[in-house]
Scaffold this motif. Structure first.
Motif, PDB file in Angstrom:
ATOM      1  N   PHE A  24       1.048  -1.360  -0.040  1.00 29.30           N
ATOM      2  CA  PHE A  24       0.180  -0.025  -0.079  1.00 29.30           C
ATOM      3  C   PHE A  24       0.873   1.223  -0.054  1.00 29.30           C
ATOM      4  CE2 PHE A  24      -3.596  -2.799   1.440  1.00 29.30           C
ATOM      5  CZ  PHE A  24      -4.386  -2.359   0.726  1.00 29.30           C
ATOM      6  N   ILE A  46      -4.145  -6.531  -4.642  1.00 30.19           N
ATOM      7  CA  ILE A  46      -3.008  -5.850  -4.031  1.00 30.19           C
ATOM      8  C   ILE A  46      -2.480  -6.762  -3.024  1.00 30.19           C
ATOM      9  CG2 ILE A  46      -2.404  -3.895  -2.248  1.00 30.19           C
ATOM     10  CD1 ILE A  46      -4.762  -2.216  -3.619  1.00 30.19           C
ATOM     11  N   SER A  48      -0.107  -7.422  -0.187  1.00 33.52           N
ATOM     12  CA  SER A  48       0.383  -6.354   1.136  1.00 33.52           C
ATOM     13  C   SER A  48       1.477  -7.136   1.617  1.00 33.52           C
ATOM     14  CB  SER A  48      -0.785  -6.230   2.059  1.00 33.52           C
ATOM     15  OG  SER A  48      -0.114  -5.594   2.970  1.00 33.52           O
ATOM     16  N   LEU A  76      -6.633   5.422   1.298  1.00 34.41           N
ATOM     17  CA  LEU A  76      -6.394   3.971   1.553  1.00 34.41           C
ATOM     18  C   LEU A  76      -7.551   3.549   1.317  1.00 34.41           C
ATOM     19  CD1 LEU A  76      -3.848   3.994   4.704  1.00 34.41           C
ATOM     20  CD2 LEU A  76      -3.364   2.864   2.294  1.00 34.41           C
ATOM     21  N   THR A  79      -8.823   3.024  -2.198  1.00 33.67           N
ATOM     22  CA  THR A  79      -7.934   2.023  -3.003  1.00 33.67           C
ATOM     23  C   THR A  79      -8.370   0.675  -2.654  1.00 33.67           C
ATOM     24  OG1 THR A  79      -5.986   3.467  -2.949  1.00 33.67           O
ATOM     25  CG2 THR A  79      -5.508   1.024  -3.315  1.00 33.67           C
ATOM     26  N   CYS A  80      -8.666   0.236  -1.400  1.00 32.16           N
ATOM     27  CA  CYS A  80      -9.233  -0.827  -1.035  1.00 32.16           C
ATOM     28  C   CYS A  80     -10.697  -1.182  -1.548  1.00 32.16           C
ATOM     29  CB  CYS A  80      -9.484  -0.889   0.558  1.00 32.16           C
ATOM     30  SG  CYS A  80      -7.808  -0.943   1.380  1.00 32.16           S
TER      31      CYS A  80
END
Length: 313
Positions: A24, A46, A48, A76, A79-80
């Motif tokens: 991230f 993504i 992580s 954030l 983005t999630c």
């Protein structure tokens, strides 16, 4: 370079069916937004490898940081929300993500996925696994010896307080030259502890996985003294070959030890490490009994098993 990178994604987003981004970061957020605007049906995953940008939210609570964190959190969360899948490789990070707003809304989006061991490669190597009862009285440590992160000095200091008896210790990995000239430390250590010269060896880096796995296969004990890790792949490799793991509480150590054999010791505690080692050497810690009673499945974290958690893209 980064602007060209963003421009590339703008031009080619529609040609990309699945986009995988590690970490991230601001860069991930911008690329994710460009990708989804240009290709709404594309799949964004993504991967992580730590808290990444989330870590900034843990800063000291001041007016300035609260203002910054407001915008970082929005970034954030967005983005999630637009990601199709997000994975976390550590239990603590997975639990932190799970409590965040985007994943409370859509918990299926988040998965816990370790960095698994490639069983297909192991089959090609044709390494015959040595049963725990037949393993050598061998203790290994794998890493960049002399780097601040790996804290090899702690292990060497602990060995001064251990009676190795018929055990030997092998340090595998490059000897640090950029952070410090660690070879000088090693030379001084052996000058002051000549009785350990026949029992303790530094054999350098082994980049051939087959040869490296042969050492894990032979070893009875794996020692990890790092002060921090993102994951710690070598801990998983030690688990795969049924090593008794003695580690600081970093990366995946706690999770992996819970599935296998081993114990955690406090950071920078020379005496605690020495005590743990001596108990194994004296057989007060009976590795064979632990293994037989626990019925360990050392193929549990195969890469094939972990990848299945992503589902069918």
């Amino acid at each position: 370079g980064e602007w060209y990178f963003f421009w590339y994604f703008y031009l080619h987003a529609k040609e990309i069916d699945v986009l995988i981004r590690p970490h991230f970061s601001y860069q991930t957020a911008i690329i994710a937004l460009i990708y989804k605007l240009r290709n709404p049906n594309g799949i964004l995953y993504i991967f992580s490898e730590g808290y990444g940008l989330w870590l900034s939210l843990f800063r000291k609570n001041t007016l300035i940081t609260r203002i910054k964190n407001y915008f970082i959190r929005k970034d954030l969360y967005k983005t999630c929300e637009i990601a199709n899948k997000v994975s976390a490789e550590l239990v603590d990070i997975y639990n932190y993500y799970k409590a965040q707003k985007p994943f409370l809304k859509d918990p299926e989006k988040l998965i816990f996925m370790r960095l698994g061991i490639d069983e297909e490669s192991l089959e090609k190597y044709k390494i015959k696994e040595i049963p725990v009862c037949q393993k050598e009285k061998l203790i290994i440590s794998v890493g960049r010896h002399g780097s601040r992160q790996k804290n090899t000095e702690l292990f060497l200091e602990a060995l001064k307080h251990v009676d190795l008896k018929d055990y030997s210790v092998v340090f595998i990995g490059p000897i640090e030259k950029s952070e410090c000239c660690f070879q000088n430390y090693i030379d001084t250590f052996f000058e002051q502890n000549k009785y350990l010269e026949k029992r303790v060896r530094f054999i350098g880096a082994i980049y051939d996985k087959e040869k490296l796995y042969t050492w894990f296969n032979r070893a009875r004990v794996f020692v990890h003294t790092s002060v921090y890790e993102s994951y710690g792949i070598v801990i998983g490799e030690a688990f795969r070959f049924n090593n008794y793991i003695i580690s600081t509480d970093v990366g995946c150590a706690k999770d992996i030890i819970s599935m296998g054999m081993g114990e955690l010791f406090p950071m920078n505690d020379v005496q605690a490490l020495a005590t743990s080692l001596q108990r194994v050497i004296d057989n007060d810690t009976d590795i064979l009994s632990i293994y037989e009673n626990k019925q360990i499945n050392n193929q549990l974290i195969s890469w094939e098993n972990e990848i299945k958690k992503l589902g069918d893209f």
